[in-house]
Design a protein around this motif. Structure first.
Motif, mmCIF file in Angstrom:
data_model
loop_
_atom_site.group_PDB
_atom_site.id
_atom_site.type_symbol
_atom_site.label_atom_id
_atom_site.label_comp_id
_atom_site.label_asym_id
_atom_site.label_seq_id
_atom_site.Cartn_x
_atom_site.Cartn_y
_atom_site.Cartn_z
ATOM 1 N N ASP A 233 34.826 43.232 33.661
ATOM 2 C CA ASP A 233 36.158 42.977 33.122
ATOM 3 C C ASP A 233 37.263 43.384 34.090
ATOM 4 O O ASP A 233 38.439 43.356 33.726
ATOM 5 N N LYS A 234 36.918 43.743 35.317
ATOM 6 C CA LYS A 234 37.920 44.204 36.279
ATOM 7 C C LYS A 234 38.270 43.092 37.247
ATOM 8 O O LYS A 234 37.550 42.116 37.399
ATOM 9 N N GLY A 235 39.414 43.279 37.904
ATOM 10 C CA GLY A 235 39.838 42.333 38.914
ATOM 11 C C GLY A 235 38.917 42.357 40.116
ATOM 12 O O GLY A 235 38.227 43.353 40.392
ATOM 13 N N LEU A 236 38.892 41.258 40.859
ATOM 14 C CA LEU A 236 37.974 41.122 41.975
ATOM 15 C C LEU A 236 38.665 40.421 43.138
ATOM 16 O O LEU A 236 39.378 39.432 42.950
ATOM 17 N N VAL A 237 38.456 40.940 44.342
ATOM 18 C CA VAL A 237 38.890 40.289 45.576
ATOM 19 C C VAL A 237 37.645 39.978 46.384
ATOM 20 O O VAL A 237 36.798 40.850 46.599
ATOM 21 N N CYS A 238 37.516 38.738 46.822
ATOM 22 C CA CYS A 238 36.348 38.316 47.585
ATOM 23 C C CYS A 238 36.790 37.731 48.914
ATOM 24 O O CYS A 238 37.633 36.830 48.959
#
Length: 612
Positions: free
Chosen positions: A98-103
């Motif tokens: 449920d957390k933000g993600l940077v890829c």
């Protein structure tokens, strides 16, 4: 409790940042790390071991039980069997967290499908007409349309009951979108400007009150193109519209993650976002399946002629598929005309398997751009002449060659351009034509971006002779070339300042090119003093060697005023005393120039930098 400011300083060859709250790494490729906040280690409270979710194929994905059968069946019908590294590492974390993600992932590695699968699953499970569950924000209209096509590839194989719910609505400039608050799809794709305007409509904004995923695709380019303010405004409007307590999951996909991207992620996603880096620190930024070739030439004339002849011969002799990048719209227009003239001369006009020769740039209408993209995408062979508008995001299958003959203003742009070939595991070639004076640009690519040219060849005398014979068979290429050369002069002026290349060398080379196209060994650029001095900052004493002076454009500064309609004092010719307003008395024992405040006089210091 005091808020601790994160310290994040990327450096050349830095180890992948794999923890900002939670560690999410592919442990077979990278070692874990921690980000420190003012000497306080931000360790993870729960280490998420992705080895428990080892997925490498579509079959593995189906066995997890996470995805609806219609999704995995659609993948199989589209001949997807193997998942790319970014898909293996990103798909399940998006679904289960449920957390933000940077890829961070290289271009052409399947980022779109990596977020398309989880968002389709969410819409099938929780979506309903009239409420948007997924919002994808793209920097360009072309990329937005391509993302739509990726969704449609899967949706077309799904049951009819899902199609209205899942078929994305696209909100971009140049394309009318009919908004029905009760029938809006659960997936929306938009460019920042149009989305920001549409969100001013309260009924439209209410459709996002239960938004689950907010996705930034090509995050670095969104910021490079100046959309940061619009993105913050969009975030605020979306926050105002939310009425559901469920978490909003922001996702950001980017080919590069620098200070600017990181700071934007902190503000728009949150401090404890997860970061997945699919790029090994020891790998070059360019895709390993791209064979890069450097062709050294003696001048711009040879670079452009060589690129044109190579492109035409590639589609006629080997049925290749070529993308040619030009730096300006006018240069692209002329090169496109030259390619058509070169191909349709001789017996090639009668060929049954006629290739797609198309033009794409920012000044074409949206419908014309869609037609060009579709025509090039569906043909097995062809040439796409384009500007930087196609440098990122656009995905064309089976592109065999990418051709460039000018330095890119940014080194990263070179990476993205060559990334149009060798996509989805295929192989391709990237050819760069470079003059001797552009060695600084080539050295910067090798040192700063780790570019390795597989072959470095010289544009040989034999190739020159063959290309000259090829050009002699063509008709008159001079129409539109004046606009082309004018735009190239402006572009190379910028390149010279970015990479420290003397502009005088570019002037010499461009003049040779101009004369060869006009077939006139004494021709000069037909542009006046306003352009040479005002735009290019070329002194008159130098400009007279390159620019025509038939209309007295290059007279000395002392005699310049008498040849203009009005001089700087407001009068014709030398009538300066009659119209001089500088001695106007203001009634308070002061003289002014008729304005409330006196402006400081500007002083100009003559510089000889141009002669360097």
């Amino acid at each position: 409790m005091l808020a601790l400011k994160p310290i994040w300083k990327p450096r050349t060859g830095f180890r992948p940042v794999v923890s900002v709250g939670n560690i999410l790494t592919h442990r077979s490729n990278f070692s874990s790390g921690i980000v420190r906040y003012n000497s306080v280690a931000a360790t993870t409270s729960k280490d998420v071991d992705l080895s428990a979710f080892k997925i490498e194929t579509v079959k593995d994905l189906a066995q997890t039980g996470v995805f609806d059968k219609s999704i995995t069946d659609s993948l199989s019908k589209e001949k997807f069997t193997q998942l790319t590294p970014v898909q293996q590492q990103v798909i399940l974390p998006i679904v289960t967290h449920d957390k933000g993600l940077v890829c961070r992932a290289k271009t052409g590695t399947g980022k779109t499908l990596a977020f398309a699968l989880p968002t389709l699953q969410d819409s099938i499970k929780h979506g309903r007409l009239g409420k948007v569950r997924t919002l994808v924000i793209a920097p360009t209209r072309d990329l937005a349309l391509q993302i739509e096509n990726e969704y449609l590839r899967l949706i077309k194989h799904m049951p009819v009951k899902y199609k209205k719910l899942l078929t994305p609505t696209v909100h971009i400039g140049g394309k009318r979108t009919i908004f029905n608050s009760k029938r809006i799809s659960s997936i929306a794709i938009a460019t920042p400007g149009r989305l920001n305007d549409n969100l001013n409509n309260e009924m439209f904004k209410e459709a996002f009150d239960s938004l689950r995923y907010r996705i930034y695709d090509e995050g670095d380019r969104l910021l490079d193109q100046g959309f940061e303010r619009e993105l913050y405004e969009i975030n605020e409007k979306l926050r105002e519209s939310r009425t559901v307590d469920s978490n909003l999951v922001p996702l950001l996909f980017s080919a590069t993650v620098n200070d600017r991207v990181h700071n934007f992620a902190l503000k728009s996603i949150g401090r404890n976002y997860d970061f997945i880096n699919t790029v090994n620190e020891n790998e070059p930024e360019a895709h390993e399946n791209i064979e890069q070739i450097l062709v050294k030439t003696d001048g711009i004339d040879e670079s452009f002629k060589g690129a044109l002849c190579f492109s035409v011969k590639t589609i006629t002799e080997s049925n290749g598929k070529v993308i040619v990048f030009l730096p300006t719209i006018n240069a692209a227009n002329w090169f496109f005309s030259a390619v058509k003239e070169a191909y349709f001369s001789g017996d090639r006009r009668k060929s049954r398997n006629r290739p797609a020769i198309v033009l794409l740039h920012g000044k074409k209408t949206q419908s014309a751009r869609e037609i060009a993209v579709s025509k090039f995408r569906t043909n097995a062979t062809g040439i796409l002449v384009t500007t930087d508008v196609a440098a990122r995001g656009l995905d064309f299958k089976d592109v065999s060659h990418v051709v460039q003959m000018t330095p890119s203003m940014s080194l990263s742009d070179y990476i993205h351009k060559i990334g149009r070939t060798a996509r989805a595991g295929a192989h391709g070639q990237a050819i760069l034509y470079s003059t001797r004076s552009e060695e600084k640009y080539v050295n910067a690519l090798e040192k700063e971006k780790g570019i390795k040219f597989s072959h470095v060849v010289q544009y040989s005398d034999q190739a020159k002779e063959e290309d000259e014979v090829f050009f002699e068979q063509l008709g008159d290429l001079s129409p539109e070339f004046q606009d082309c050369i004018r735009s190239l002069l402006s572009y190379y002026k910028q390149v010279s300042s970015v990479f420290g290349i003397p502009f005088r060398k570019y002037l010499d080379s461009l003049l040779v090119y101009y004369r060869s196209i006009l077939n006139d060994s004494s021709a000069k650029f037909p542009f006046g003093r306003k352009f040479s001095l005002g735009i290019l900052s070329i002194p008159d004493r130098v400009a007279s060697s390159y620019f025509s002076d038939g209309d007295r454009q290059f007279r000395s500064r002392d005699n310049f005023n008498q040849f203009t309609s009005y001089n700087k004092y407001g009068g014709r010719g030398d009538d300066r005393n009659r119209y001089d307003s500088r001695n106007k008395f203001d009634g308070r024992n002061k003289f002014d120039n008729g304005r409330r405040f006196d402006r400081p006089k500007k002083t100009f210091k003559r510089s000889n930098r141009f002669d360097d």
